[in-house]
Motif scaffolding. Structure first.
Motif, PDB file in Angstrom:
ATOM      1  N   GLN A 365      10.917 -27.660 -16.371  1.00  0.00           N
ATOM      2  CA  GLN A 365      12.321 -27.757 -15.990  1.00  0.00           C
ATOM      3  C   GLN A 365      12.514 -28.254 -14.561  1.00  0.00           C
ATOM      4  N   GLY A 366      11.446 -28.231 -13.771  1.00  0.00           N
ATOM      5  CA  GLY A 366      11.558 -28.653 -12.373  1.00  0.00           C
ATOM      6  C   GLY A 366      12.394 -27.715 -11.534  1.00  0.00           C
ATOM      7  N   THR A 367      12.442 -26.428 -11.920  1.00  0.00           N
ATOM      8  CA  THR A 367      13.300 -25.466 -11.219  1.00  0.00           C
ATOM      9  C   THR A 367      12.466 -24.482 -10.405  1.00  0.00           C
ATOM     10  N   PHE A 368      13.101 -23.930  -9.364  1.00  0.00           N
ATOM     11  CA  PHE A 368      12.485 -22.938  -8.493  1.00  0.00           C
ATOM     12  C   PHE A 368      13.301 -21.647  -8.569  1.00  0.00           C
ATOM     13  N   LYS A 369      12.599 -20.525  -8.760  1.00  0.00           N
ATOM     14  CA  LYS A 369      13.268 -19.223  -8.835  1.00  0.00           C
ATOM     15  C   LYS A 369      12.584 -18.264  -7.872  1.00  0.00           C
ATOM     16  N   GLU A 370      13.370 -17.676  -6.993  1.00  0.00           N
ATOM     17  CA  GLU A 370      12.777 -16.770  -6.001  1.00  0.00           C
ATOM     18  C   GLU A 370      12.313 -15.484  -6.670  1.00  0.00           C
ATOM     19  N   TYR A 371      11.119 -15.023  -6.261  1.00  0.00           N
ATOM     20  CA  TYR A 371      10.635 -13.730  -6.712  1.00  0.00           C
ATOM     21  C   TYR A 371      10.728 -12.737  -5.561  1.00  0.00           C
ATOM     22  N   THR A 372      11.337 -11.616  -5.824  1.00  0.00           N
ATOM     23  CA  THR A 372      11.464 -10.575  -4.812  1.00  0.00           C
ATOM     24  C   THR A 372      11.314  -9.220  -5.472  1.00  0.00           C
ATOM     25  N   PHE A 373      11.169  -8.182  -4.680  1.00  0.00           N
ATOM     26  CA  PHE A 373      11.041  -6.823  -5.181  1.00  0.00           C
ATOM     27  C   PHE A 373      11.609  -5.880  -4.131  1.00  0.00           C
ATOM     28  N   PRO A 374      11.900  -4.623  -4.490  1.00  0.00           N
ATOM     29  CA  PRO A 374      12.462  -3.679  -3.523  1.00  0.00           C
ATOM     30  C   PRO A 374      11.572  -3.537  -2.290  1.00  0.00           C
ATOM     31  N   ASP A 375      12.200  -3.534  -1.108  1.00  0.00           N
ATOM     32  CA  ASP A 375      11.504  -3.389   0.176  1.00  0.00           C
ATOM     33  C   ASP A 375      10.567  -4.552   0.471  1.00  0.00           C
ATOM     34  N   MET A 376      10.816  -5.708  -0.129  1.00  0.00           N
ATOM     35  CA  MET A 376       9.959  -6.857   0.165  1.00  0.00           C
ATOM     36  C   MET A 376      10.121  -7.253   1.627  1.00  0.00           C
ATOM     37  N   PRO A 377       9.009  -7.419   2.366  1.00  0.00           N
ATOM     38  CA  PRO A 377       9.100  -7.767   3.787  1.00  0.00           C
ATOM     39  C   PRO A 377       9.536  -9.214   3.972  1.00  0.00           C
ATOM     40  N   ASN A 378       9.992  -9.531   5.174  1.00  0.00           N
ATOM     41  CA  ASN A 378      10.410 -10.910   5.448  1.00  0.00           C
ATOM     42  C   ASN A 378       9.291 -11.726   6.103  1.00  0.00           C
ATOM     43  N   TRP A 379       8.124 -11.113   6.278  1.00  0.00           N
ATOM     44  CA  TRP A 379       6.951 -11.839   6.757  1.00  0.00           C
ATOM     45  C   TRP A 379       5.730 -11.111   6.222  1.00  0.00           C
ATOM     46  N   PHE A 380       4.782 -11.824   5.604  1.00  0.00           N
ATOM     47  CA  PHE A 380       3.709 -11.116   4.911  1.00  0.00           C
ATOM     48  C   PHE A 380       2.469 -11.993   4.756  1.00  0.00           C
ATOM     49  N   LYS A 381       1.377 -11.338   4.357  1.00  0.00           N
ATOM     50  CA  LYS A 381       0.152 -12.006   3.918  1.00  0.00           C
ATOM     51  C   LYS A 381      -0.113 -11.547   2.503  1.00  0.00           C
ATOM     52  N   ILE A 382      -0.585 -12.443   1.628  1.00  0.00           N
ATOM     53  CA  ILE A 382      -0.793 -12.090   0.227  1.00  0.00           C
ATOM     54  C   ILE A 382      -2.115 -12.678  -0.253  1.00  0.00           C
ATOM     55  N   ILE A 383      -2.878 -11.871  -1.025  1.00  0.00           N
ATOM     56  CA  ILE A 383      -4.131 -12.334  -1.607  1.00  0.00           C
ATOM     57  C   ILE A 383      -4.224 -11.836  -3.042  1.00  0.00           C
ATOM     58  N   VAL A 384      -4.971 -12.553  -3.870  1.00  0.00           N
ATOM     59  CA  VAL A 384      -5.222 -12.113  -5.244  1.00  0.00           C
ATOM     60  C   VAL A 384      -6.095 -10.857  -5.198  1.00  0.00           C
ATOM     61  N   HIS A 385      -5.708  -9.841  -5.984  1.00  0.00           N
ATOM     62  CA  HIS A 385      -6.452  -8.579  -5.976  1.00  0.00           C
ATOM     63  C   HIS A 385      -6.375  -7.950  -7.358  1.00  0.00           C
ATOM     64  N   VAL A 386      -7.547  -7.665  -7.950  1.00  0.00           N
ATOM     65  CA  VAL A 386      -7.601  -6.985  -9.237  1.00  0.00           C
ATOM     66  C   VAL A 386      -7.607  -5.478  -8.968  1.00  0.00           C
ATOM     67  N   GLY A 387      -6.510  -4.799  -9.305  1.00  0.00           N
ATOM     68  CA  GLY A 387      -6.428  -3.364  -9.081  1.00  0.00           C
ATOM     69  C   GLY A 387      -7.472  -2.626  -9.889  1.00  0.00           C
ATOM     70  N   SER A 388      -8.174  -1.692  -9.252  1.00  0.00           N
ATOM     71  CA  SER A 388      -9.285  -1.011  -9.918  1.00  0.00           C
ATOM     72  C   SER A 388      -9.567   0.310  -9.218  1.00  0.00           C
ATOM     73  N   LEU A 389     -10.263   1.204  -9.918  1.00  0.00           N
ATOM     74  CA  LEU A 389     -10.774   2.438  -9.317  1.00  0.00           C
ATOM     75  C   LEU A 389     -12.207   2.252  -8.852  1.00  0.00           C
ATOM     76  N   ASN A 390     -12.675   1.022  -8.844  1.00  0.00           N
ATOM     77  CA  ASN A 390     -14.051   0.692  -8.531  1.00  0.00           C
ATOM     78  C   ASN A 390     -14.436   1.118  -7.109  1.00  0.00           C
ATOM     79  N   TRP A 391     -15.728   1.421  -6.922  1.00  0.00           N
ATOM     80  CA  TRP A 391     -16.259   1.672  -5.581  1.00  0.00           C
ATOM     81  C   TRP A 391     -17.595   0.963  -5.461  1.00  0.00           C
ATOM     82  N   LEU A 392     -18.165   0.957  -4.293  1.00  0.00           N
ATOM     83  CA  LEU A 392     -19.354   0.165  -4.007  1.00  0.00           C
ATOM     84  C   LEU A 392     -20.529   0.537  -4.897  1.00  0.00           C
ATOM     85  N   ASP A 393     -20.643   1.799  -5.302  1.00  0.00           N
ATOM     86  CA  ASP A 393     -21.770   2.214  -6.117  1.00  0.00           C
ATOM     87  C   ASP A 393     -21.480   2.268  -7.610  1.00  0.00           C
ATOM     88  N   SER A 394     -20.311   1.742  -8.011  1.00  0.00           N
ATOM     89  CA  SER A 394     -19.973   1.785  -9.437  1.00  0.00           C
ATOM     90  C   SER A 394     -19.839   0.392 -10.025  1.00  0.00           C
TER      91      SER A 394
END
Length: 394
Positions: A365-394
């Motif tokens: 469609q060639g359209t842009f839609k803003e994504y926001t969420f409650p308490d979203m900051p106006n300046w941020f850093k973002i990285i891909v992260h797979v949420g997990s209970l993992n630890w270094l020895d598991s």
């Protein structure tokens, strides 16, 4: 956060009937069910009773849950760190249910220390504090360790990468610091700068960092790295007219250059790297400021680079006044400030605009839609992260 181990506290004896139901099922059935829960649901289940809490902290369940998350074809999740107005606040954003019109956003507990987000691997975060101490932590379990101090340049944090080597089951952190050196030629030659960076690496669990010596590259700041095929990737700028694609093999600890496509008349076009559907990818732009997405379909093969699509210029409302003044009131937005984060299963592309806004671009469609969420900051850093209970020895 808790260092290495979590403090044990008493929880109210609630949900006893649920615990009794679980006791009547075979353990393999219980693990099968729980391993398929979303991470946020799994965390809530820990509050049911002591039996559930103990089960969900079991290393076997953690491994099964991590394997299931890696196998399912879900849309990615992210860790977003606020810089303004609240510094150091972490948010977890999960697009796995985006196809159903739902996106999960969760504010994570704040640390007692001011921490800067560096990298993510297998559900773990690499971060550093204001004194340049480096940590590995799981933002959901609150477990963390402080890494040994850097031997050289302890006050500097250069380009950093955090990754896992499956063959040895080792986590490694690498730091690359650019060191400007001047060399003087003969009496008729001008003094010039020697492009070199010093590399240090730490295998998690080792007592000290190792120095891997110098490399003839200067990595582009703050371009993020991309982890593909057991290798970390960065862009390097040897001079004002060229851009190189550099890889570091975590197993062999060797650097090498990766072939780029002939995507434009010069080799300056690559602007940032990312991983799209498991493939090394790059955002490229030209004088017309159209943003192109290039994907290496077969790793290491120059001929396998293809131009996936092109994104037209777009100036978000939130940035219009500021950027129009900054760019002589031109009614366009330079795509050099746009970063591609991922392609969702719906075909939409998640874009970050100058660390200020997130937008979903629909190619059809060639359209842009803003994504926001409650308490979203106006300046941020973002990285891909797979949420997990993992630890270094598991």
């Amino acid at each position: 956060m808790e260092k290495l181990t979590m403090k044990k506290g008493k929880l109210p004896e609630k949900g006893q009937s649920a615990a009794n139901m679980m006791e009547g099922l075979p353990q393999e059935v219980i693990l099968h069910i729980l391993s398929r829960l979303p991470l946020t649901s799994l965390l809530k289940s820990k509050l049911v009773c002591r039996a559930w809490r103990s089960l969900i902290q079991d290393p076997l369940l953690i491994r099964k849950h991590s394997l299931h998350m890696a196998e399912v074809d879900n849309d990615p999740s992210f860790i977003l760190q606020s810089n303004r107005p609240i510094p150091d606040q972490l948010h977890f954003i999960d697009f796995s249910d985006h196809s159903e019109g739902q996106v999960i956003s969760k504010k994570l507990p704040s640390s007692a220390m001011l921490m800067c987000l560096v990298d993510s691997c297998n559900g773990l975060l690499c971060m550093h504090d204001t004194s340049r101490s480096i940590y590995i932590c799981n933002p959901f379990t609150r477990l963390y360790i402080e890494l040994p101090k850097l031997i050289k340049y302890p006050a500097q944090v250069g380009h950093m990468g955090f990754g896992f080597t499956p063959s040895t089951k080792e986590y490694k952190v690498i730091q690359i610091v650019f060191r400007r050196k001047w060399r003087r030629g003969d009496l008729n030659a001008a003094t010039s700068a020697l492009i070199e960076s010093e590399v240090q690496i730490l295998t998690i669990g080792s007592p000290a960092w190792r120095n891997l010596g110098m490399i003839p590259y200067r990595l582009i700041w703050p371009t993020p790295k991309a982890m593909v095929n057991g290798r970390l990737h960065w862009l390097s700028k040897p001079n004002r007219f060229a851009t190189l694609l550099i890889s570091f093999d975590l197993e062999t600890e060797q650097f090498q250059e990766v072939p780029k496509p002939d995507c434009c008349g010069s080799d300056r076009c690559f602007h940032h790297l990312m991983v799209l559907r498991g493939c090394l990818s790059a955002g490229a732009y030209h004088d017309n400021e159209q943003l192109e997405i290039w994907v290496m379909k077969e790793y290491g093969m120059k001929q396998s680079w293809i131009k996936e699509l092109t994104i037209g210029t777009y100036l978000p409302q939130i940035l219009q006044q500021q950027e129009k003044r900054a760019f002589n009131s031109r009614h366009h937005f330079p795509n050099s400030f746009v970063q591609v984060l991922c392609i969702l299963r719906s075909g939409e592309i998640l874009l970050k605009y100058k660390s200020r806004a997130l937008f979903l671009y629909h190619p059809g469609q060639g359209t842009f839609k803003e994504y926001t969420f409650p308490d979203m900051p106006n300046w941020f850093k973002i990285i891909v992260h797979v949420g997990s209970l993992n630890w270094l020895d598991s």
